[in-house]
Design a protein around this motif. Structure first.
Motif, PDB file in Angstrom:
ATOM      1  N   CYS A   1       5.925   3.680   6.013  1.00 40.93           N
ATOM      2  CA  CYS A   1       5.907   2.215   5.977  1.00 40.93           C
ATOM      3  C   CYS A   1       5.599   1.826   4.531  1.00 40.93           C
ATOM      4  CB  CYS A   1       4.876   1.639   6.946  1.00 40.93           C
ATOM      5  SG  CYS A   1       3.176   1.993   6.520  1.00 40.93           S
ATOM      6  N   SER A   2       5.435   0.573   4.291  1.00 40.12           N
ATOM      7  CA  SER A   2       5.088   0.020   2.975  1.00 40.12           C
ATOM      8  C   SER A   2       5.822   0.723   1.806  1.00 40.12           C
ATOM      9  CB  SER A   2       3.569  -0.031   2.784  1.00 40.12           C
ATOM     10  OG  SER A   2       2.926   1.076   3.342  1.00 40.12           O
TER      11      SER A   2
ATOM     12  N   TYR B   1      -3.335  -7.327  12.899  1.00 41.40           N
ATOM     13  CA  TYR B   1      -3.569  -5.898  12.655  1.00 41.40           C
ATOM     14  C   TYR B   1      -5.072  -5.607  12.542  1.00 41.40           C
ATOM     15  CZ  TYR B   1       1.381  -4.856  11.806  1.00 41.40           C
ATOM     16  OH  TYR B   1       2.736  -4.683  11.934  1.00 41.40           O
TER      17      TYR B   1
ATOM     18  N   ASP C   1       0.833  -1.210   0.000  1.00 44.61           N
ATOM     19  CA  ASP C   1       0.000   0.000   0.000  1.00 44.61           C
ATOM     20  C   ASP C   1       0.865   1.256   0.000  1.00 44.61           C
ATOM     21  OD1 ASP C   1       0.086   1.403   2.880  1.00 44.61           O
ATOM     22  OD2 ASP C   1       0.319  -0.756   3.110  1.00 44.61           O
TER      23      ASP C   1
ATOM     24  N   SER D   1       0.875   4.350   2.291  1.00 43.64           N
ATOM     25  CA  SER D   1       0.389   5.121   3.438  1.00 43.64           C
ATOM     26  C   SER D   1       1.058   6.482   3.301  1.00 43.64           C
ATOM     27  CB  SER D   1       0.790   4.442   4.751  1.00 43.64           C
ATOM     28  OG  SER D   1       0.098   3.223   4.875  1.00 43.64           O
TER      29      SER D   1
ATOM     30  N   TYR E   1       2.053  -5.585   2.731  1.00 44.86           N
ATOM     31  CA  TYR E   1       0.699  -5.411   3.268  1.00 44.86           C
ATOM     32  C   TYR E   1      -0.364  -5.569   2.170  1.00 44.86           C
ATOM     33  CZ  TYR E   1      -3.052  -3.105   5.936  1.00 44.86           C
ATOM     34  OH  TYR E   1      -4.217  -2.806   6.601  1.00 44.86           O
TER      35      TYR E   1
ATOM     36  N   LEU F   1      -3.741   5.087   1.683  1.00 41.35           N
ATOM     37  CA  LEU F   1      -4.254   5.499   3.004  1.00 41.35           C
ATOM     38  C   LEU F   1      -3.712   6.902   3.290  1.00 41.35           C
ATOM     39  CD1 LEU F   1      -3.446   2.239   3.190  1.00 41.35           C
ATOM     40  CD2 LEU F   1      -4.187   2.563   5.546  1.00 41.35           C
TER      41      LEU F   1
ATOM     42  N   THR G   1      -2.230   2.675   9.636  1.00 41.32           N
ATOM     43  CA  THR G   1      -3.400   2.372  10.465  1.00 41.32           C
ATOM     44  C   THR G   1      -3.191   2.644  11.958  1.00 41.32           C
ATOM     45  OG1 THR G   1      -2.734   0.044  10.528  1.00 41.32           O
ATOM     46  CG2 THR G   1      -4.324   0.668   8.856  1.00 41.32           C
TER      47      THR G   1
ATOM     48  N   ASP H   1       8.849  -3.127   7.741  1.00 41.26           N
ATOM     49  CA  ASP H   1       8.939  -2.797   6.309  1.00 41.26           C
ATOM     50  C   ASP H   1      10.339  -2.324   5.931  1.00 41.26           C
ATOM     51  OD1 ASP H   1       6.317  -3.476   6.116  1.00 41.26           O
ATOM     52  OD2 ASP H   1       5.558  -1.435   6.092  1.00 41.26           O
TER      53      ASP H   1
END
Ligand code: PXL
Length: 278
Positions: A21-22, A121, A14, A16, A84, A45, A49, A223
């Motif tokens: 991250c990711s 998660y 994803d 974010s 993710y 996102l 999260t 990550d």
């Protein structure tokens, strides 16, 4: 004319937009290692999260058309690296992607992102880990942490006080999921060290690399670790060496963040350390 052919990875993860991250970690880290990094974003996102009130825009519908375009063009990847994933359907689509793009020499690295600290998660359903096993079966390397290992194996989570025999038992069970190699992250046998346990299922070889333990918790370090591993492994590092490099780099990034940990709880200052990978 002579030219330098770059190796190429595709990171399926994803975005974010805030939170480090990711994909916002995978792209700079894999690029710093001299690997071209294509991306297949699975969702956008507003922030990861752990932020209150994050927005989530699912990009499942884009996975197939993007893959079909690439397939028509004959695009190829040295590494397929997935992290993710937002839904059961996405797991299916990534499995199809691997079937389409895995050539004889393509490395498939699956980071089975499911949870941490013994918990799944937030937005994953209970049936998610079982579905993730299907991707593990297609992998050359899987990189679960202890939480993800226990979720994949439907075993009780043991976060501390375990023995090396217990870790070897987990690795053997994870091997039965079908990947060729496994790196179990976040493994510790004493207070000073936090490292990775590696198992090469084909050679039957077990190794443990004890990294330095830093008593601080930041998001996104999984990550950072997996992206460094993916970049180094794509570059041709032997798998335990790639795991060691990723461990040392993650420790460096955590140390670079300690001066400001209240403000920077959401991720590590990997930007200060990228030069070490170049
Ligand atoms: O770091 C794993 C991760 C990736 N992507 C999103 C996350 C998390 C962990 O919480 O929320 C969106």
């Amino acid at each position: 004319m002579k030219f330098m052919k770059l190796k190429r990875a595709v990171a399926i993860n994803d975005i974010s937009c805030i939170g480090k991250c990711s994909l916002t970690v995978a792209l700079p880290i894999i690029s710093a290692l001299g690997i071209e990094c294509a991306v297949l974003p699975t969702a956008v996102l507003s922030a990861h999260t752990a932020f209150d009130g994050f927005t989530f825009c699912d990009l499942t519908s884009q996975i197939k058309p993007v893959s079909e375009h690439w397939s028509k063009r004959g695009e190829e990847f040295d590494t397929i690296y997935s992290g993710y994933l937002g839904s059961l359907t996405q797991i299916e689509l990534v499995a199809d992607f691997i079937k389409t793009f895995k050539g004889d020499d393509t490395k498939v690295i699956i980071d089975p992102v499911l949870g941490d600290h013994g918990r799944l998660y937030a937005n994953f359903t209970e049936d998610f880990p079982k579905e993730m096993r299907k991707l593990c079966k297609m992998a050359d390397v899987i990189t679960p942490n202890l939480t993800e290992a226990s979720l994949l194996l439907s075993r009780e989570y043991v976060g501390e006080g375990y023995t090396e025999d217990y870790i070897k038992e987990l690795l053997c069970e994870l091997a039965s999921l079908g990947s060729k190699k496994i790196v179990l992250t976040g493994v510790s046998f004493d207070e000073k060290r936090l490292g990775v346990a590696c198992y090469d299922c084909e050679k039957g070889e077990y190794t443990y690399y004890p990294g330095e333990r830093i008593e601080s918790m930041f998001h996104g370090t999984g990550d950072v670790w997996a992206s460094t591993f993916a970049g180094a492994y794509t570059k041709g590092y032997e798998f335990t060496k790639a795991a060691q490099l990723a461990t040392d780099f993650t420790v460096k990034c955590i140390k670079a963040t300690l001066d400001d940990k209240e403000n920077h709880w959401y991720g590590v200052k990997f930007e200060l350390c990228l030069k070490d990978l170049m």
